[in-house]
Design an enzyme around this catalytic site. Structure first.
Site, PDB file in Angstrom:
ATOM      1  N   ASP A  91      -4.231 -12.769   4.347  1.00 60.62           N
ATOM      2  CA  ASP A  91      -5.451 -12.235   4.966  1.00 60.62           C
ATOM      3  C   ASP A  91      -6.703 -12.604   4.170  1.00 60.62           C
ATOM      4  O   ASP A  91      -7.797 -12.154   4.488  1.00 60.62           O
ATOM      5  CB  ASP A  91      -5.346 -10.708   5.188  1.00 60.62           C
TER       6      ASP A  91
ATOM      7  N   ASP B 230      -2.531 -10.815  -1.781  1.00 61.75           N
ATOM      8  CA  ASP B 230      -3.043 -10.286  -0.519  1.00 61.75           C
ATOM      9  C   ASP B 230      -4.552 -10.019  -0.684  1.00 61.75           C
ATOM     10  O   ASP B 230      -5.031  -9.782  -1.788  1.00 61.75           O
ATOM     11  CB  ASP B 230      -2.306  -8.977  -0.190  1.00 61.75           C
TER      12      ASP B 230
ATOM     13  N   HIS C 261      -6.092  -7.444   0.108  1.00 62.82           N
ATOM     14  CA  HIS C 261      -6.300  -6.051  -0.294  1.00 62.82           C
ATOM     15  C   HIS C 261      -5.587  -5.737  -1.597  1.00 62.82           C
ATOM     16  O   HIS C 261      -4.499  -6.263  -1.852  1.00 62.82           O
ATOM     17  CB  HIS C 261      -5.761  -5.107   0.795  1.00 62.82           C
TER      18      HIS C 261
ATOM     19  N   HIS D 161       0.819  -1.229   0.000  1.00 61.61           N
ATOM     20  CA  HIS D 161       0.000   0.000   0.000  1.00 61.61           C
ATOM     21  C   HIS D 161       0.848   1.272   0.000  1.00 61.61           C
ATOM     22  O   HIS D 161       0.304   2.369  -0.104  1.00 61.61           O
ATOM     23  CB  HIS D 161      -0.947   0.038   1.213  1.00 61.61           C
TER      24      HIS D 161
HETATM   25  N1  Q9C Z   1      -9.492  -2.023  11.663  1.00 58.83           N
HETATM   26  C1  Q9C Z   1      -2.152  -5.097   4.468  1.00 58.83           C
HETATM   27  O1  Q9C Z   1      -2.749  -6.175   4.492  1.00 58.83           O
HETATM   28  N2  Q9C Z   1      -7.789  -1.442   7.335  1.00 58.83           N
HETATM   29  N3  Q9C Z   1      -2.735  -3.950   4.870  1.00 58.83           N
HETATM   30  C2  Q9C Z   1      -7.935  -1.803   8.701  1.00 58.83           C
HETATM   31  C3  Q9C Z   1      -9.676  -2.546  10.324  1.00 58.83           C
HETATM   32  C4  Q9C Z   1      -6.441  -1.361   6.858  1.00 58.83           C
HETATM   33  C5  Q9C Z   1      -4.104  -3.909   5.309  1.00 58.83           C
HETATM   34  C6  Q9C Z   1      -9.327  -1.562   9.208  1.00 58.83           C
HETATM   35  C7  Q9C Z   1      -5.995  -2.626   6.188  1.00 58.83           C
HETATM   36  C8  Q9C Z   1      -4.581  -2.556   5.685  1.00 58.83           C
HETATM   37  C9  Q9C Z   1      -0.739  -5.050   4.042  1.00 58.83           C
HETATM   38 ZN    ZN Z   2      -3.860  -7.138   3.132  1.00 58.54          ZN
END
Ligand code: Q9C
Ligand code: ZN
Length: 316
Positions: free
Chosen positions: A259, A170, A172, A136
């Site tokens: 994830d 991933d 995301h 990201h």
């Molecule tokens: N509390 C990676 O997997 N959103 N980043 C979190 C929940 C952010 C994920 C909201 C997710 C970022 C590298």
């Molecule tokens: Zn992620």
């Protein structure tokens, strides 16, 4: 397969992230890397090597030098328990700066570049246990637990030696990685991720984003419904691997997030623990020199075993 790891990541340990204006415990914990490396040791997945230092210019080939300097300065200026949200270079509230952040993020880049060096020296498969993750992180912004884009920096480094494909699995969308190569035809970016209409990072990762200018056709986004199960995922993955095969890269980088696991606290498609050996096997079937770079995956009780299942497919 060789594993690149250092415990330098431990000095990056933010106490909280801000979610809906509320401070919640930080999900991207040091324990994640600890359970993965413990599994690698137990299951004897590889000789573990330490990253070697690489010049800042490889980071600055992907990130604005002022951004890199600002992260370093902010880390250095913080008191022991300080936490900073430097708004200008930040895309969201999930990547705070702490005193150890710059050093840990730089060590993660060194792990990725050391993995790349190993590929250049004819290693068939390498795993860089990068923490913090990177996909990201964009040209001048940290966000989503990411500071420097380990995969993009390594891909750009390897691209001096041949065409590179990045497969991002991933949960995301890797918005930072996509941005880095959006105009380029020599680095293919293929990402499978939860539909950005309803999942972080929201703004990018739609199927119609396919690249720009010379890069048109060299970005492939496959948004998935959250109901995607093992069989669905493997079907889509095989199609994605077909694009990579057709591109015929010299090197493959896998931005490996775990994830997508059904019980992930942050993400979660409907993938069971059985999926990860099949996913690994399908990717290893490309028989390309492959570097696996750790991205997300937040279920600390299952993370070690699913990463281990995945990595074992790349041995021998
Ligand atoms: N509390 C990676 O997997 N959103 N980043 C979190 C929940 C952010 C994920 C909201 C997710 C970022 C590298
Ligand atoms: Zn992620």
């Amino acid at each position: 397969m060789k594993v690149v790891y250092t415990d330098a990541h431990r000095q990056h340990n933010p106490p909280f992230e801000i979610y809906d204006d509320v401070k919640v415990p930080y999900a991207e914990t040091a324990a994640r890397a600890e359970v993965i490396i413990a599994t690698i040791r137990e299951q004897q997945i590889g000789p573990i090597v330490s990253p070697r230092d690489h010049a800042l210019r490889y980071i600055e080939a992907i990130h604005l030098p002022e951004y890199v300097r600002s992260l370093r300065r902010h880390s250095q200026q913080l008191d022991t328990n300080g936490v900073l949200y430097p708004s200008y270079f930040m895309s969201d509230t999930y990547a705070p700066v702490t005193p150890g952040t710059f050093a840990a993020a730089r060590a993660a880049v060194d792990a990725a570049l050391t993995g790349a060096d190993l590929l250049l020296h004819e290693e068939a498969a390498v795993y860089s246990l990068c923490r913090p993750p990177g996909h990201h992180a964009a040209h001048h912004s940290m966000g989503g637990y990411c500071y420097f884009n380990n995969a993009a920096i390594a891909a750009n480094y390897l691209s001096a030696h041949g065409r590179v494909a990045i497969l991002d699995i991933d949960y995301h969308h890797g918005n930072g990685t996509q941005d880095a190569f959006y105009d380029r035809a020599d680095v293919l970016y293929v990402s499978l991720h939860a539909d950005p209409a309803t999942a972080y990072p929201y703004g990018s990762g739609f199927a119609h984003e396919t690249g720009r200018g010379k890069g048109r056709g060299f970005t492939v986004n496959v948004p998935l419904p959250k109901t995607t199960n093992d069989a669905d995922y493997l079907r889509v993955l095989r199609t994605a691997l077909g694009y990579i095969k057709k591109f015929a890269p010299e090197y493959l980088i896998v931005s490996a997030g775990f994830d997508t696991f059904i019980d992930d606290p942050i993400g979660g498609l409907r993938l069971t623990h059985h999926a990860y050996s099949s996913i690994g096997k399908a990717i290893a079937g490309l028989s390309l020199p492959t570097m696996i770079i750790q991205e997300g995956g937040y279920n600390v009780s299952h993370l070690g075993s699913i990463v281990g299942d995945f990595l074992k497919q790349f041995q021998g």
